[in-house]
Design a protein around this motif. Structure first.
Motif, PDB file in Angstrom:
ATOM      1  N   LEU A  64       4.088  51.105  45.390  1.00  0.00           N
ATOM      2  CA  LEU A  64       5.412  51.696  44.672  1.00  0.00           C
ATOM      3  C   LEU A  64       5.910  52.846  45.662  1.00  0.00           C
ATOM      4  CD1 LEU A  64       4.025  49.802  42.209  1.00  0.00           C
ATOM      5  CD2 LEU A  64       6.325  50.363  41.626  1.00  0.00           C
ATOM      6  N   ILE A  65       7.091  52.923  45.932  1.00  0.00           N
ATOM      7  CA  ILE A  65       7.341  53.963  46.993  1.00  0.00           C
ATOM      8  C   ILE A  65       8.614  54.637  46.069  1.00  0.00           C
ATOM      9  CG2 ILE A  65       8.202  55.115  49.068  1.00  0.00           C
ATOM     10  CD1 ILE A  65       6.709  52.665  50.262  1.00  0.00           C
ATOM     11  N   ASP A  66       8.647  55.862  45.652  1.00  0.00           N
ATOM     12  CA  ASP A  66       9.534  56.749  45.054  1.00  0.00           C
ATOM     13  C   ASP A  66      10.974  56.587  45.778  1.00  0.00           C
ATOM     14  OD1 ASP A  66      11.604  58.149  43.594  1.00  0.00           O
ATOM     15  OD2 ASP A  66      10.109  59.667  43.086  1.00  0.00           O
ATOM     16  N   ALA A  67      11.669  55.718  45.443  1.00  0.00           N
ATOM     17  CA  ALA A  67      12.943  55.634  46.220  1.00  0.00           C
ATOM     18  C   ALA A  67      13.825  57.026  46.394  1.00  0.00           C
ATOM     19  CB  ALA A  67      13.959  54.495  45.866  1.00  0.00           C
ATOM     20  N   SER A  68      13.709  57.832  45.418  1.00  0.00           N
ATOM     21  CA  SER A  68      14.593  59.229  45.573  1.00  0.00           C
ATOM     22  C   SER A  68      14.060  60.008  46.539  1.00  0.00           C
ATOM     23  CB  SER A  68      14.451  59.801  44.063  1.00  0.00           C
ATOM     24  OG  SER A  68      13.189  60.269  43.945  1.00  0.00           O
ATOM     25  N   LYS A  69      12.782  59.839  47.124  1.00  0.00           N
ATOM     26  CA  LYS A  69      12.251  60.862  47.983  1.00  0.00           C
ATOM     27  C   LYS A  69      11.920  60.242  49.354  1.00  0.00           C
ATOM     28  CE  LYS A  69       9.055  62.968  44.695  1.00  0.00           C
ATOM     29  NZ  LYS A  69       7.751  63.008  44.547  1.00  0.00           N
ATOM     30  N   PHE A  70      11.974  58.773  49.578  1.00  0.00           N
ATOM     31  CA  PHE A  70      11.842  58.169  50.664  1.00  0.00           C
ATOM     32  C   PHE A  70      12.947  56.906  50.737  1.00  0.00           C
ATOM     33  CE2 PHE A  70       7.857  59.979  49.456  1.00  0.00           C
ATOM     34  CZ  PHE A  70       7.500  60.846  50.756  1.00  0.00           C
ATOM     35  N   TYR A  71      13.282  56.427  51.919  1.00  0.00           N
ATOM     36  CA  TYR A  71      14.224  55.614  52.259  1.00  0.00           C
ATOM     37  C   TYR A  71      13.455  54.578  53.004  1.00  0.00           C
ATOM     38  CZ  TYR A  71      17.783  52.166  53.455  1.00  0.00           C
ATOM     39  OH  TYR A  71      18.679  51.149  53.597  1.00  0.00           O
ATOM     40  N   CYS A  72      13.480  53.333  52.642  1.00  0.00           N
ATOM     41  CA  CYS A  72      12.982  51.925  53.471  1.00  0.00           C
ATOM     42  C   CYS A  72      14.010  51.110  53.240  1.00  0.00           C
ATOM     43  CB  CYS A  72      11.749  51.716  52.550  1.00  0.00           C
ATOM     44  SG  CYS A  72      10.465  52.941  52.508  1.00  0.00           S
ATOM     45  N   ARG A  73      13.869  50.116  54.233  1.00  0.00           N
ATOM     46  CA  ARG A  73      14.667  48.870  54.412  1.00  0.00           C
ATOM     47  C   ARG A  73      13.527  47.831  54.151  1.00  0.00           C
ATOM     48  NH1 ARG A  73      17.428  49.692  60.247  1.00  0.00           N
ATOM     49  NH2 ARG A  73      15.328  49.006  60.641  1.00  0.00           N
ATOM     50  N   THR A  86      -3.605  52.669  39.838  1.00  0.00           N
ATOM     51  CA  THR A  86      -3.970  52.103  38.444  1.00  0.00           C
ATOM     52  C   THR A  86      -4.785  50.640  38.930  1.00  0.00           C
ATOM     53  OG1 THR A  86      -1.796  50.339  38.392  1.00  0.00           O
ATOM     54  CG2 THR A  86      -1.659  52.967  37.490  1.00  0.00           C
ATOM     55  N   GLU A  87      -4.799  49.834  37.710  1.00  0.00           N
ATOM     56  CA  GLU A  87      -5.635  48.562  38.028  1.00  0.00           C
ATOM     57  C   GLU A  87      -4.908  47.824  38.770  1.00  0.00           C
ATOM     58  OE1 GLU A  87      -4.704  49.948  34.844  1.00  0.00           O
ATOM     59  OE2 GLU A  87      -6.395  49.913  33.623  1.00  0.00           O
ATOM     60  N   PHE A  88      -3.549  47.745  38.817  1.00  0.00           N
ATOM     61  CA  PHE A  88      -2.653  46.667  39.508  1.00  0.00           C
ATOM     62  C   PHE A  88      -1.621  47.222  40.765  1.00  0.00           C
ATOM     63  CE2 PHE A  88      -3.646  44.735  35.346  1.00  0.00           C
ATOM     64  CZ  PHE A  88      -4.663  43.991  35.827  1.00  0.00           C
ATOM     65  N   ASP A  89      -1.563  48.389  40.670  1.00  0.00           N
ATOM     66  CA  ASP A  89      -0.478  49.246  41.300  1.00  0.00           C
ATOM     67  C   ASP A  89      -0.874  50.268  42.287  1.00  0.00           C
ATOM     68  OD1 ASP A  89       1.733  47.270  40.898  1.00  0.00           O
ATOM     69  OD2 ASP A  89       2.016  48.371  38.821  1.00  0.00           O
ATOM     70  N   LEU A  90      -0.437  50.512  43.450  1.00  0.00           N
ATOM     71  CA  LEU A  90      -0.791  51.714  44.048  1.00  0.00           C
ATOM     72  C   LEU A  90       0.445  52.527  44.454  1.00  0.00           C
ATOM     73  CD1 LEU A  90      -2.975  49.966  46.958  1.00  0.00           C
ATOM     74  CD2 LEU A  90      -3.847  51.446  45.198  1.00  0.00           C
ATOM     75  N   TYR A  91       0.476  53.802  44.304  1.00  0.00           N
ATOM     76  CA  TYR A  91       1.694  54.666  44.504  1.00  0.00           C
ATOM     77  C   TYR A  91       1.421  55.584  45.778  1.00  0.00           C
ATOM     78  CZ  TYR A  91       2.813  53.094  39.759  1.00  0.00           C
ATOM     79  OH  TYR A  91       2.979  52.450  38.509  1.00  0.00           O
ATOM     80  N   GLY A  92       2.533  55.681  46.495  1.00  0.00           N
ATOM     81  CA  GLY A  92       2.197  56.365  47.624  1.00  0.00           C
ATOM     82  C   GLY A  92       3.537  57.027  48.343  1.00  0.00           C
ATOM     83  N   GLU A  93       3.280  57.914  49.372  1.00  0.00           N
ATOM     84  CA  GLU A  93       4.393  58.247  50.070  1.00  0.00           C
ATOM     85  C   GLU A  93       4.444  57.812  51.525  1.00  0.00           C
ATOM     86  OE1 GLU A  93       3.313  62.608  49.220  1.00  0.00           O
ATOM     87  OE2 GLU A  93       3.756  62.461  47.242  1.00  0.00           O
ATOM     88  N   VAL A  94       5.478  58.005  52.061  1.00  0.00           N
ATOM     89  CA  VAL A  94       5.673  57.382  53.527  1.00  0.00           C
ATOM     90  C   VAL A  94       5.400  58.804  54.206  1.00  0.00           C
ATOM     91  CG1 VAL A  94       7.539  56.920  55.518  1.00  0.00           C
ATOM     92  CG2 VAL A  94       7.625  55.906  52.837  1.00  0.00           C
ATOM     93  N   VAL A  95       4.387  58.330  55.300  1.00  0.00           N
ATOM     94  CA  VAL A  95       4.215  59.469  56.269  1.00  0.00           C
ATOM     95  C   VAL A  95       4.355  59.255  57.751  1.00  0.00           C
ATOM     96  CG1 VAL A  95       2.217  60.286  54.833  1.00  0.00           C
ATOM     97  CG2 VAL A  95       1.718  58.481  56.450  1.00  0.00           C
TER      98      VAL A  95
END
Length: 95
Positions: A64-73, A86-95
């Motif tokens: 999951l990538i925070d859409a308010s900080k990074f734009y992806c298509r 968490t057990e089932f999800d990863l959270y990250g930032e576009v680099v």
């Protein structure tokens, strides 16, 4: 003849799920700080949702990538540094 009660079967299944969740959690914690190539599958709520090249849709971790900080298509590959897990999800930032 089945010698285990439904209650015992359910208890064993629940225990196995707990063990699997802990294994998944531990493996995901090891991914924090690492960067992965992620395919963006969709936008859901305030996040872009994707998966690494090692993960299958609807089976493995979602990234999951925070859409308010990074734009992806949708359909794009992006490099994502994992910041939380968490057990089932990863959270990250576009680099």
């Amino acid at each position: 003849e089945d010698k285990l009660s439904q209650e015992e079967k359910q208890s064993r299944a629940n225990h196995l799920m707990e063990v699997q969740e802990q294994i998944s959690y531990d493996l995901n914690q090891e991914k924090i700080g690492k960067t992965f190539k992620v395919l963006i599958d969709k936008k859901e709520g305030g996040h872009f949702v994707g998966r690494t090249e090692f993960d299958s849709v609807e089976v493995d971790n979602e990234v999951l990538i925070d859409a308010s900080k990074f734009y992806c298509r949708v359909g794009d590959f992006v490099q994502v540094k994992i910041s939380e897990a968490t057990e089932f999800d990863l959270y990250g930032e576009v680099v």
